[in-house]
Motif scaffolding. Structure first.
Motif, PDB file in Angstrom:
ATOM      1  N   GLY A   1      56.165  64.219  -2.855  1.00 57.78           N
ATOM      2  CA  GLY A   1      56.767  63.484  -1.744  1.00 57.78           C
ATOM      3  C   GLY A   1      55.807  62.939  -0.710  1.00 57.78           C
ATOM      4  O   GLY A   1      56.217  62.693   0.427  1.00 57.78           O
ATOM      5  N   THR A   2      54.558  62.690  -1.072  1.00 58.40           N
ATOM      6  CA  THR A   2      53.594  62.237  -0.069  1.00 58.40           C
ATOM      7  C   THR A   2      53.976  60.884   0.528  1.00 58.40           C
ATOM      8  O   THR A   2      53.821  60.668   1.733  1.00 58.40           O
ATOM      9  N   THR A   3      54.456  59.961  -0.292  1.00 54.40           N
ATOM     10  CA  THR A   3      54.745  58.619   0.216  1.00 54.40           C
ATOM     11  C   THR A   3      55.891  58.636   1.206  1.00 54.40           C
ATOM     12  O   THR A   3      55.810  58.032   2.290  1.00 54.40           O
ATOM     13  N   LEU A   4      56.980  59.317   0.871  1.00 55.13           N
ATOM     14  CA  LEU A   4      58.107  59.389   1.796  1.00 55.13           C
ATOM     15  C   LEU A   4      57.682  60.013   3.117  1.00 55.13           C
ATOM     16  O   LEU A   4      58.073  59.548   4.190  1.00 55.13           O
ATOM     17  N   ILE A   5      56.861  61.048   3.039  1.00 57.89           N
ATOM     18  CA  ILE A   5      56.407  61.733   4.259  1.00 57.89           C
ATOM     19  C   ILE A   5      55.519  60.820   5.080  1.00 57.89           C
ATOM     20  O   ILE A   5      55.670  60.717   6.307  1.00 57.89           O
ATOM     21  N   ALA A   6      54.585  60.109   4.433  1.00 58.07           N
ATOM     22  CA  ALA A   6      53.713  59.189   5.161  1.00 58.07           C
ATOM     23  C   ALA A   6      54.522  58.095   5.846  1.00 58.07           C
ATOM     24  O   ALA A   6      54.264  57.744   7.011  1.00 58.07           O
ATOM     25  N   VAL A   7      55.513  57.551   5.140  1.00 59.24           N
ATOM     26  CA  VAL A   7      56.349  56.490   5.709  1.00 59.24           C
ATOM     27  C   VAL A   7      57.085  56.984   6.947  1.00 59.24           C
ATOM     28  O   VAL A   7      57.102  56.327   7.999  1.00 59.24           O
ATOM     29  N   GLN A   8      57.712  58.156   6.858  1.00 62.17           N
ATOM     30  CA  GLN A   8      58.488  58.653   7.992  1.00 62.17           C
ATOM     31  C   GLN A   8      57.594  59.039   9.177  1.00 62.17           C
ATOM     32  O   GLN A   8      57.978  58.829  10.340  1.00 62.17           O
ATOM     33  N   LEU A   9      56.423  59.587   8.925  1.00 63.54           N
ATOM     34  CA  LEU A   9      55.507  59.894  10.030  1.00 63.54           C
ATOM     35  C   LEU A   9      55.091  58.617  10.745  1.00 63.54           C
ATOM     36  O   LEU A   9      55.028  58.570  11.987  1.00 63.54           O
ATOM     37  N   ALA A  10      54.800  57.570   9.982  1.00 64.61           N
ATOM     38  CA  ALA A  10      54.411  56.305  10.597  1.00 64.61           C
ATOM     39  C   ALA A  10      55.570  55.692  11.383  1.00 64.61           C
ATOM     40  O   ALA A  10      55.378  55.175  12.491  1.00 64.61           O
ATOM     41  N   LEU A  11      56.771  55.743  10.823  1.00 66.60           N
ATOM     42  CA  LEU A  11      57.942  55.218  11.530  1.00 66.60           C
ATOM     43  C   LEU A  11      58.177  55.975  12.840  1.00 66.60           C
ATOM     44  O   LEU A  11      58.518  55.374  13.866  1.00 66.60           O
ATOM     45  N   ALA A  12      57.987  57.282  12.809  1.00 63.03           N
ATOM     46  CA  ALA A  12      58.174  58.082  14.024  1.00 63.03           C
ATOM     47  C   ALA A  12      57.155  57.701  15.084  1.00 63.03           C
ATOM     48  O   ALA A  12      57.492  57.556  16.273  1.00 63.03           O
TER      49      ALA A  12
ATOM     50  N   SER B   1      37.584  52.601   9.675  1.00 57.40           N
ATOM     51  CA  SER B   1      36.962  52.388  10.983  1.00 57.40           C
ATOM     52  C   SER B   1      37.566  51.179  11.692  1.00 57.40           C
ATOM     53  O   SER B   1      37.834  51.226  12.897  1.00 57.40           O
ATOM     54  N   ALA B   2      37.793  50.094  10.946  1.00 62.79           N
ATOM     55  CA  ALA B   2      38.381  48.897  11.552  1.00 62.79           C
ATOM     56  C   ALA B   2      39.811  49.154  12.020  1.00 62.79           C
ATOM     57  O   ALA B   2      40.208  48.732  13.117  1.00 62.79           O
ATOM     58  N   LEU B   3      40.615  49.859  11.221  1.00 64.52           N
ATOM     59  CA  LEU B   3      41.988  50.184  11.612  1.00 64.52           C
ATOM     60  C   LEU B   3      42.014  51.090  12.820  1.00 64.52           C
ATOM     61  O   LEU B   3      42.857  50.942  13.718  1.00 64.52           O
ATOM     62  N   ARG B   4      41.098  52.039  12.871  1.00 63.91           N
ATOM     63  CA  ARG B   4      41.032  52.981  13.990  1.00 63.91           C
ATOM     64  C   ARG B   4      40.803  52.248  15.315  1.00 63.91           C
ATOM     65  O   ARG B   4      41.273  52.668  16.362  1.00 63.91           O
ATOM     66  N   GLN B   5      40.040  51.159  15.266  1.00 65.02           N
ATOM     67  CA  GLN B   5      39.774  50.403  16.480  1.00 65.02           C
ATOM     68  C   GLN B   5      40.962  49.554  16.915  1.00 65.02           C
ATOM     69  O   GLN B   5      41.079  49.210  18.092  1.00 65.02           O
ATOM     70  N   ARG B   6      41.844  49.222  15.992  1.00 69.80           N
ATOM     71  CA  ARG B   6      42.943  48.299  16.299  1.00 69.80           C
ATOM     72  C   ARG B   6      44.265  49.022  16.570  1.00 69.80           C
ATOM     73  O   ARG B   6      45.116  48.494  17.291  1.00 69.80           O
ATOM     74  N   TYR B   7      44.439  50.218  15.983  1.00 70.98           N
ATOM     75  CA  TYR B   7      45.727  50.912  16.085  1.00 70.98           C
ATOM     76  C   TYR B   7      45.566  52.270  16.756  1.00 70.98           C
ATOM     77  O   TYR B   7      44.537  52.928  16.605  1.00 70.98           O
ATOM     78  N   GLN B   8      46.616  52.693  17.464  1.00 68.92           N
ATOM     79  CA  GLN B   8      46.596  54.015  18.099  1.00 68.92           C
ATOM     80  C   GLN B   8      46.799  55.132  17.086  1.00 68.92           C
ATOM     81  O   GLN B   8      46.264  56.226  17.244  1.00 68.92           O
ATOM     82  N   VAL B   9      47.588  54.864  16.061  1.00 71.62           N
ATOM     83  CA  VAL B   9      47.833  55.843  14.995  1.00 71.62           C
ATOM     84  C   VAL B   9      47.672  55.142  13.655  1.00 71.62           C
ATOM     85  O   VAL B   9      48.203  54.048  13.448  1.00 71.62           O
ATOM     86  N   VAL B  10      46.930  55.775  12.747  1.00 69.78           N
ATOM     87  CA  VAL B  10      46.762  55.264  11.382  1.00 69.78           C
ATOM     88  C   VAL B  10      47.185  56.367  10.422  1.00 69.78           C
ATOM     89  O   VAL B  10      46.586  57.439  10.399  1.00 69.78           O
ATOM     90  N   VAL B  11      48.234  56.123   9.650  1.00 70.07           N
ATOM     91  CA  VAL B  11      48.730  57.086   8.663  1.00 70.07           C
ATOM     92  C   VAL B  11      48.343  56.570   7.278  1.00 70.07           C
ATOM     93  O   VAL B  11      48.644  55.420   6.938  1.00 70.07           O
ATOM     94  N   ILE B  12      47.678  57.407   6.480  1.00 70.84           N
ATOM     95  CA  ILE B  12      47.179  56.990   5.176  1.00 70.84           C
ATOM     96  C   ILE B  12      47.816  57.848   4.084  1.00 70.84           C
ATOM     97  O   ILE B  12      47.688  59.074   4.095  1.00 70.84           O
ATOM     98  N   ASP B  13      48.494  57.193   3.157  1.00 75.19           N
ATOM     99  CA  ASP B  13      49.050  57.879   1.984  1.00 75.19           C
ATOM    100  C   ASP B  13      47.967  57.904   0.911  1.00 75.19           C
ATOM    101  O   ASP B  13      47.623  56.869   0.329  1.00 75.19           O
ATOM    102  N   CYS B  14      47.413  59.089   0.634  1.00 76.40           N
ATOM    103  CA  CYS B  14      46.328  59.230  -0.336  1.00 76.40           C
ATOM    104  C   CYS B  14      46.806  59.619  -1.725  1.00 76.40           C
ATOM    105  O   CYS B  14      45.986  59.791  -2.631  1.00 76.40           O
ATOM    106  N   GLY B  15      48.121  59.797  -1.898  1.00 74.83           N
ATOM    107  CA  GLY B  15      48.636  60.177  -3.204  1.00 74.83           C
ATOM    108  C   GLY B  15      48.135  61.544  -3.627  1.00 74.83           C
ATOM    109  O   GLY B  15      47.787  62.395  -2.805  1.00 74.83           O
ATOM    110  N   SER B  16      48.069  61.770  -4.939  1.00 75.94           N
ATOM    111  CA  SER B  16      47.655  63.085  -5.450  1.00 75.94           C
ATOM    112  C   SER B  16      46.465  62.996  -6.400  1.00 75.94           C
ATOM    113  O   SER B  16      46.010  64.012  -6.904  1.00 75.94           O
ATOM    114  N   GLN B  17      45.963  61.782  -6.658  1.00 68.76           N
ATOM    115  CA  GLN B  17      44.798  61.598  -7.521  1.00 68.76           C
ATOM    116  C   GLN B  17      43.585  61.287  -6.656  1.00 68.76           C
ATOM    117  O   GLN B  17      43.600  60.342  -5.889  1.00 68.76           O
TER     118      GLN B  17
END
Length: 431
Positions: free
Chosen positions: A162-173, A255-271
């Protein structure tokens, strides 16, 4: 004016030579040399976290700094701490290297063997530039954000947890609470964020892989603006193209996203790949997802050990989230905590797929009802991680539960190659 200087030198003899000359500079306040790139970035992040005014005016980067190559170190310092003047110290003073150093963000180049006059000139020029930038930014409190936004990486010990669903909901929150938020799909071969959010897209993270300098405009062209306000950087539609995203490309993207956004959520999957391993390294918080069954918990334990062997992240720096939790299962969060050696999140996500099925089938996870117990748990987790604006965490620059800035692992896989890491990850995280 006193000029504060941090020398980053991986060679002991060169460190002594540079320190001796720096001590002779007028109005200079040199710090003790740092011996590797990780310590340098962590030191700057810690100083920026205390106050922007605590950052040094000048950083000297020696050509033999490691484990990250000198030009990449310069690029990361320039991206994350743009009011710090960086100077490269090198035995190769050729026009080609000078141009490459300037493109990476350096403010000057000093040739070896060291010359006192050249050192004075370059340091004073970089310091003057730094002071001018800070004055232009009005002390930097509104424009210059130092270490940048909070990065949270979500990974699974095995597929299907369930990593993708969790990443999506954390970002939405995070977005709903008022944070400018990006959601990145770094499950490069089989990413499904686009399917969960009903997105048709042309550009992906692969479009940034071959770019040497990711400017805000270039980043904006690759990021999809979702109806919820989220910025989406998606995995490629052709999974085989995920191999184009190297660890170096991933580092630049994060690094570029970190400079532009206050929160960056990354779905890394399981591989495990070199790219998502880099994202896990760079994240303030890494969330490892498991379900309360023997196979999944064993997978989580394998992943924790893999991260430790490859010097990505220590077990005590990882937060484990129990998904699809029920009270009557034999495997409860305290047992998972003991088995994995990680800190288990206070909030467990209940097992209730019936609540999710309509939103999942429609590809409209943003429409999941507020009364959903799964959504309530995940948005509560976002609060636990410090990703939402609340009275308790307002103004904090870092997510709770993440590792301290001065206690990170190295920015490489140490002695192991990225290719070996990717193979180990496929063996250890699959199933």
């Amino acid at each position: 004016m006193t000029t504060r200087i941090i020398p980053a030198v991986g060679d002991a003899e060169a460190a002594r030579s540079i320190t001796t000359l720096l001590s002779q500079l007028p109005d200079a306040e040199p710090a003790s040399p740092v011996g590797d790139s990780t310590t340098l970035i962590d030191t700057l992040a810690r100083l920026a976290g205390e106050s922007i005014d605590e950052l040094p005016e000048v950083v000297l980067v020696h050509e033999r700094i490691g484990p990250v190559p000198a030009l990449e170190v310069i690029r990361e310092v320039a991206l994350r701490f743009p009011a710090v003047g960086v100077v490269l110290v090198t035995s190769d003073a050729s026009p080609g290297l000078f141009s490459a150093a300037m493109d990476s963000g350096a403010r000057g180049l000093i040739g070896l063997p060291l010359s006192y006059e050249e050192l004075v000139t370059r340091v004073q020029a970089a310091a003057g530039w730094s002071v001018g930038v800070r004055r232009h930014l009005g002390q930097g409190s509104e424009v210059f954000s130092g270490p940048g936004g909070t990065v949270v990486a979500i990974a699974g010990g095995k597929g299907g947890v369930g990593t993708t669903l969790i990443a999506v909901q954390l970002a939405l929150a995070a977005q709903a609470s008022g944070h400018h938020t990006a959601l990145v799909d770094m499950d490069l071969q089989s990413g499904d964020i686009a399917s969960y959010l009903d997105v048709q897209f042309r550009r992906s993270i692969v479009d940034l892989a071959g770019i040497q300098d990711i400017s805000p405009r270039v980043l904006q062209d690759a990021v999809f603006r979702h109806e919820t306000g989220l910025g989406l950087l998606l995995a490629p539609a052709e999974g085989e193209r995920g191999e184009e995203v190297t660890d170096r490309a991933a580092r630049q993207v994060v690094s570029a996203l970190r400079q532009r956004y206050q929160v960056v959520v990354i779905d890394c999957g399981s591989q495990m790949s070199s790219a998502n391993a880099t994202a896990i390294e760079m994240a303030e918080t890494a969330v490892l997802v498991t379900t309360p069954d023997v196979v999944a918990v064993r997978g989580a334990k394998r992943m924790v050990r893999l991260w430790d062997r490859l010097q990505i992240r220590k077990a005590e720096e990882t937060v484990t989230l129990v998904n699809r939790h029920t009270r009557n299962t034999e495997i409860q969060p305290p047992l998972i905590e003991r088995i994995t050696g990680t800190r288990v999140a206070r909030i467990a996500v209940p097992s209730n797929f019936k609540e999710l099925q309509g939103a999942v089938d429609a590809g409209r996870m943003q429409d999941l009802e507020a009364k959903s117990t799964v959504k309530q748990a995940l948005w509560g987790l976002a609060g636990e991680l410090g990703l939402v604006k609340t009275a308790e965490n307002e103004g904090k620059g870092r997510a709770r539960g993440g590792r301290a800035a001065n206690d990170r692992g190295s920015l490489t896989f140490g002695r192991r190659s990225r290719e070996d890491a990717s193979k180990d990850g496929k063996r250890g995280a699959g199933g």
